[in-house]
Design a protein around this motif. Structure first.
Motif, short mmCIF file in Angstrom:
data_model
loop_
_atom_site.label_atom_id
_atom_site.label_comp_id
_atom_site.label_asym_id
_atom_site.label_seq_id
_atom_site.Cartn_x
_atom_site.Cartn_y
_atom_site.Cartn_z
N GLN A 496 17.77 21.62 50.27
CA GLN A 496 19.09 21.72 49.63
C GLN A 496 19.39 23.18 49.29
O GLN A 496 18.51 24.05 49.34
N VAL A 497 20.65 23.45 48.94
CA VAL A 497 21.05 24.80 48.51
C VAL A 497 21.84 24.68 47.21
O VAL A 497 22.34 23.61 46.87
N ILE A 498 21.93 25.79 46.48
CA ILE A 498 22.76 25.86 45.28
C ILE A 498 24.06 26.55 45.66
O ILE A 498 24.04 27.64 46.23
N LEU A 499 25.19 25.92 45.38
CA LEU A 499 26.49 26.52 45.63
C LEU A 499 27.10 26.93 44.29
O LEU A 499 26.94 26.23 43.29
N SER A 500 27.84 28.03 44.30
CA SER A 500 28.53 28.49 43.10
C SER A 500 30.03 28.51 43.38
O SER A 500 30.46 29.02 44.41
N GLY A 501 30.82 27.93 42.49
CA GLY A 501 32.27 27.92 42.66
C GLY A 501 32.96 28.29 41.35
O GLY A 501 32.43 28.04 40.28
N ASP A 502 34.14 28.89 41.47
CA ASP A 502 34.86 29.28 40.26
C ASP A 502 36.35 29.28 40.56
O ASP A 502 36.77 29.58 41.68
N PHE A 503 37.17 28.93 39.59
CA PHE A 503 38.61 29.04 39.74
C PHE A 503 38.98 30.52 39.87
O PHE A 503 38.44 31.37 39.17
N SER A 504 39.92 30.81 40.75
CA SER A 504 40.37 32.19 40.91
C SER A 504 41.42 32.53 39.85
O SER A 504 42.51 31.96 39.86
N GLN A 505 41.05 33.43 38.92
CA GLN A 505 41.97 33.89 37.88
C GLN A 505 42.69 32.71 37.20
O GLN A 505 43.91 32.69 37.04
N GLN A 506 41.91 31.72 36.81
CA GLN A 506 42.50 30.48 36.29
C GLN A 506 43.39 30.72 35.06
O GLN A 506 44.52 30.22 35.00
N GLU A 507 42.89 31.49 34.10
CA GLU A 507 43.66 31.66 32.87
C GLU A 507 44.91 32.51 33.06
O GLU A 507 45.97 32.18 32.53
N PRO A 508 44.85 33.64 33.83
CA PRO A 508 46.10 34.37 34.10
C PRO A 508 47.14 33.52 34.84
O PRO A 508 48.34 33.72 34.67
N ARG A 509 46.69 32.58 35.66
CA ARG A 509 47.65 31.69 36.34
C ARG A 509 48.41 30.85 35.31
O ARG A 509 49.60 30.58 35.46
N TRP A 510 47.69 30.43 34.25
CA TRP A 510 48.38 29.69 33.19
C TRP A 510 49.38 30.59 32.48
O TRP A 510 50.47 30.15 32.10
N LEU A 511 49.02 31.86 32.29
CA LEU A 511 49.95 32.80 31.65
C LEU A 511 51.23 32.92 32.49
O LEU A 511 52.34 32.88 31.95
N ALA A 512 51.05 33.02 33.81
CA ALA A 512 52.21 33.10 34.70
C ALA A 512 53.04 31.82 34.62
O ALA A 512 54.28 31.85 34.56
N HIS A 513 52.36 30.69 34.61
CA HIS A 513 53.04 29.39 34.55
C HIS A 513 53.87 29.24 33.28
O HIS A 513 55.04 28.85 33.32
N TYR A 514 53.25 29.54 32.14
CA TYR A 514 53.93 29.32 30.86
C TYR A 514 55.05 30.33 30.60
O TYR A 514 56.08 30.00 30.01
N THR A 515 54.84 31.58 31.01
CA THR A 515 55.84 32.61 30.69
C THR A 515 56.96 32.69 31.72
O THR A 515 58.08 33.08 31.40
N GLY A 516 56.65 32.35 32.96
CA GLY A 516 57.65 32.48 34.02
C GLY A 516 57.94 33.93 34.35
O GLY A 516 58.96 34.24 34.99
#
Length: 653
Positions: A496-516
Motif C-alpha cells: 500500500q501507499v500513503i496519499l496526501s491531499g489538501d483543499f487548494s486555498q480553501q479558506e481564501p475561497r470562502w473569503l471570495a465567496h462571502y465578500t464577492g
C-alpha cells in the motif's frame, strides 16, 4: 458589610448582617440570634484526658477556620471547604482521631488539608446516599435482564421498534484495552429501558457474554432500526471489538449538543441532563470514582445504566425540537451525523510506525543533544537548561542580557524573547536548538512508538465536536500536527501507499465567496493564483514579479490570512518582519483596494453585536455572547473571532 464580631450571641442594628454563611435577620421587633461556636464532640476512641488536653491547648476551631479562609483558595477548594464547615457546624462530621494528635499525643492544628480529607468522607457518604436512593426509587420500566426468557420477552418488544437507544458499559474508557461488561438497550415506543449484565464481578447469575452478543447482533446490525446514543463513537468501537458492526445511527446527543451550543462547559451526559431536562443526575465519577463498571453491584448497575438509556432518549427529543426550531436539524442529520462513521473508520484504520527508524532517530537525537549540552555548559555553566528560574537568573541577573531587549519587554525565557536574544548571543541560539530537538525527542520520536497498540498500529482520536468552530481536532496522539521530522516514522503497510491531499486555498475561497470581491472571485474563476493576482493589484507590480516565493506574494498571503483571522498590526508586523506602522499601512491599503472585504468584515461585527452570534455555511452558528458585553476587552475578543469563525467554520463544514 462583612465584619468581625465576638463569638456568641450576635446583636446589632436594623436590617440584617451576614457573618460568614450565617444570616441574621430582623424578625418583628427583635433580631434572630445565632450562636457560632466550636462544637466540641468526643471523637470515637478518644479519652477524657485527651479531650481535656485538647480543650486546654488546641487552637479553637473557629480560629482555624478564620486562618483557612484567609489563605489562598481555588474556587473548587472554597466550595468544598464551605461544605465541610456547614457539616461541622451541623454536627454531621467531626475531626478524625488520627488527625487530632501527633505521635507524641500533642494536639495538631486543624488545617486546610484535613478539611479537604473530611470533604472526601462527606462526598463518599453523599455518593452512598445517592446510590441508595437511586436503587429505591428505580422506575418500573427499568428492566434487569439476567435470564434467557426475560431477554426473549424484551427482544420481542424490540421487534416492533423503529428506534432504540444503545449504550455499552465497560471496564474503562480505552477502546483498545477495555471490554464490555453489559448492554443498555431502550425500546423507544414501549418506553422500556433494559440493562443486560454479562461480565460483572457480582456473584448474581448473569447471561453468557457471547450468547447476549449473538442475540443482540441482528438488532445492532439492522440499518432499518434507528440507533440513538451519547458519544456513539465509543460504543460503536467497543461493539466492533466484539465483531459487531453497528448500523443505522440516527442521533448522537453529544455531537448534537455541540451544534446546539458550542460553548458548553462539558458535554458529559449527566450535567447536560441536569441543566436542560432539570433531572438531577450525577456523573459516573461522582457515584463510582475510578471503578470499572464490572465492579459495580448489579442492583446498583441497573438503576444507573437503565437511566442512561432513559435520559439519552429524553435529551435527544429535546435537542431535535430545538434544532428544528432554529433551522439546524437538516444540517445535523446530513453533515454531522454521517461524519461519525468517517471518524470511526479513520480511528480504526490507524497508522504503521517504522519502529527501527524511530530507534535510529532517537539514538541520533540523543547524541546531538549531548553535544549541544556540552556547548551550553561552556556558555552558561552547569545549570538546569530546562529550568526557567535558573535560566532567568543566569541571563538577566548575572549576564545582564536584558540590555539587548526592547524597552518594556518582559524578562522571560519563552521562545519569542530568546529569538531576540539569539541575535546577540550564540549560546541562546544553541539553547533554542536544544529545546527544539528535546521536544522532537520527547513528544514524537520516543513517544510515538510507546503509543502503538496490540495490533501494531497507532490509533489517534478524531473529534468532530472538539472546537468551537466545528473544525476537527485530534489527540492521543494529535495526528493533525505531526512535524516533518516525525512524519518520517509513518509508513504504509506492505503493498500500500500513503496519499496526501489538501483543499487548494480553501479558506481564501470562502473569503471570495462571502465578500464577492471581483479580484478574488475572478482569480479563482480564471484559474489564476489568488495571492499572486492580488499582490500584483495591491502593489501595482507585474504578475511575473509576484510569483511563488516572491516577497509580494508572501506578504499578500500572510495579509489575507491576517484579515480572515482578525490578526492585529502588531502580530502581522512580527509575521512579516516589518514595523507595526508598516503593517497597519498594509492593512489600510488592503481594505482600500478591496472595499467589499472591509464591508463584509464590518457587517459581521455589527451582526455579532446585535445578535450575539455569527452564521456559518448551512446556518450553523458560532455564538459570541461577549460581542454584546459592555466590557470593551470582552467585546474586542469577540470581534476578533467573528470573521474567523465564519471562514474556519464554513471550511470545516
Amino acid at each position: 458589610r462583612w465584619r468581625k464580631v465576638p463569638m456568641g450571641e450576635v446583636d446589632g442594628g436594623k436590617g440584617s448582617w451576614r457573618i460568614d454563611d450565617a444570616l441574621i435577620r430582623r424578625e418583628g421587633e427583635s433580631l434572630t440570634k445565632i450562636t457560632l461556636h466550636e462544637r466540641r464532640r468526643s471523637p470515637t476512641g478518644s479519652t477524657a484526658a485527651q479531650r481535656r488536653k485538647a480543650a486546654n491547648t488546641a487552637e479553637p476551631i473557629e480560629d482555624a477556620w478564620e486562618r483557612i479562609w484567609a489563605s489562598k483558595l481555588t474556587d473548587a477548594d472554597r466550595r468544598k471547604l464551605k461544605e465541610v464547615y456547614r457539616a461541622m457546624e451541623a454536627g454531621e462530621i467531626g475531626r478524625q482521631p488520627e488527625d487530632m494528635y501527633n505521635k507524641r499525643g500533642k494536639p495538631k492544628k486543624f488545617s486546610k488539608a484535613e478539611a479537604l480529607r473530611l470533604w472526601r468522607i462527606l462526598d463518599e457518604r453523599k455518593a452512598e446516599e445517592r446510590l441508595r436512593k437511586m436503587v429505591e426509587e428505580m422506575p418500573d420500566n427499568y428492566w434487569l435482564i439476567t435470564e434467557e426468557a426475560k431477554l426473549d420477552e424484551f427482544l420481542s418488544i424490540l421487534d416492533g421498534e423503529e428506534e432504540i437507544v444503545f449504550d455499552v458499559e465497560t471496564t474503562g474508557t480505552d477502546i483498545w484495552e477495555d471490554y464490555i461488561v453489559g448492554h443498555v438497550i431502550s425500546a423507544v415506543d414501549a418506553n422500556i429501558h433494559a440493562y443486560i449484565p454479562t461480565k460483572h464481578d457480582d456473584p448474581t447469575p448473569q447471561l453468557d457474554h457471547d450468547y447476549v452478543i449473538e442475540k443482540l447482533r441482528p438488532y445492532y446490525e439492522d440499518e432499518a432500526i434507528g440507533k440513538i446514543a451519547h458519544n456513539a463513537k465509543f460504543d460503536i468501537h467497543m461493539l466492533a471489538n466484539e465483531g459487531v458492526e453497528l448500523r443505522g445511527l440516527t442521533w448522537d446527543t453529544q455531537v448534537a449538543m455541540h451544534v446546539l451550543n458550542e460553548n458548553e462547559k462539558t458535554y458529559a451526559l449527566k450535567p447536560l441532563v441536569t441543566k436542560y431536562l432539570h433531572d438531577e443526575s450525577y456523573t459516573y465519577g461522582e457515584l463510582f470514582g475510578k471503578k470499572g463498571f464490572n465492579e459495580i453491584p448489579i442492583e446498583v448497575a441497573v438503576a444507573y445504566a437503565a437511566k442512561d438509556g432513559d435520559v439519552t432518549l429524553r435529551l435527544r427529543d429535546f435537542q431535535r425540537k430545538h434544532l428544528d426550531r432554529i433551522g439546524l436539524l437538516k444540517y445535523y442529520e446530513e453533515v454531522e451525523n454521517p461524519t461519525t462513521y468517517v471518524s470511526i473508520e479513520m480511528e480504526r484504520a490507524g497508522f504503521v510506525i517504522d519502529s527501527e527508524r524511530a530507534k535510529k532517530l532517537s539514538k541520533e537525537l540523543h547524541g546531538e543533544l549531548a553535544e549541544i549540552e556540552k556547548g551550553l555548559r561552556k556558555h552558561f555553566g552547569d545549570i538546569n537548561f530546562n529550568s526557567p528560574a535558573q535560566l532567568s537568573a543566569k541571563f538577566y541577573d548575572e549576564m545582564k542580557l536584558d540590555r539587548f531587549l526592547p524597552k518594556g519587554t518582559k524578562l522571560s525565557t519563552d521562545v519569542k524573547t530568546l529569538e531576540i536574544l539569539a541575535e546577540h548571543h550564540d549560546g541562546i541560539k544553541l539553547l533554542l536548538e536544544y529545546r527544539e530537538k528535546s521536544k522532537l525527542l520527547g513528544t514524537y520520536i520516543d513517544a510515538l512508538p510507546k503509543q502503538v497498540k496490540h495490533d501494531g498500529r497507532i490509533h489517534g482520536n478524531f473529534n468532530q465536536a472538539g472546537t468551537v468552530t466545528g473544525r476537527f481536532s485530534s489527540n492521543n496522539p494529535n495526528l493533525q500536527n505531526q512535524p516533518y521530522f516525525a512524519r518520517q516514522l509513518f509508513v504504509a503497510p506492505p503493498g500500500q501507499v500513503i496519499l496526501s491531499g489538501d483543499f487548494s486555498q480553501q479558506e481564501p475561497r470562502w473569503l471570495a465567496h462571502y465578500t464577492g470581491e471581483e479580484v478574488l472571485v475572478n482569480a479563482y474563476r480564471e484559474g489564476k493564483d489568488l495571492y499572486s493576482t492580488a499582490a500584483a493589484e495591491l502593489f501595482n507590480k507585474p504578475i511575473e514579479e509576484c510569483g511563488d516565493g516572491s516577497i509580494y506574494r508572501n506578504m499578500m498571503k500572510t495579509g489575507i490570512l491576517a484579515v480572515m483571522y482578525g490578526t492585529g498590526p502588531k502580530t502581522l508586523a512580527g509575521q512579516l518582519g516589518i514595523s507595526e506602522k508598516e503593517a497597519r499601512d498594509f492593512i489600510d491599503q488592503f481594505y482600500a483596494k478591496y472595499p467589499k472585504v472591509k464591508r463584509w468584515i464590518d457587517g459581521n461585527e455589527a451582526f455579532a453585536k446585535k445578535h450575539g452570534y455569527v452564521a456559518m455555511f448551512m446556518g450553523r452558528k458560532r455564538r459570541l455572547p461577549e460581542a454584546r458585553s459592555k466590557d470593551r476587552f470582552e467585546q474586542f475578543r469577540a470581534m476578533r473571532q467573528a470573521t474567523n469563525a465564519i471562514i474556519q467554520g464554513s471550511a470545516a463544514i
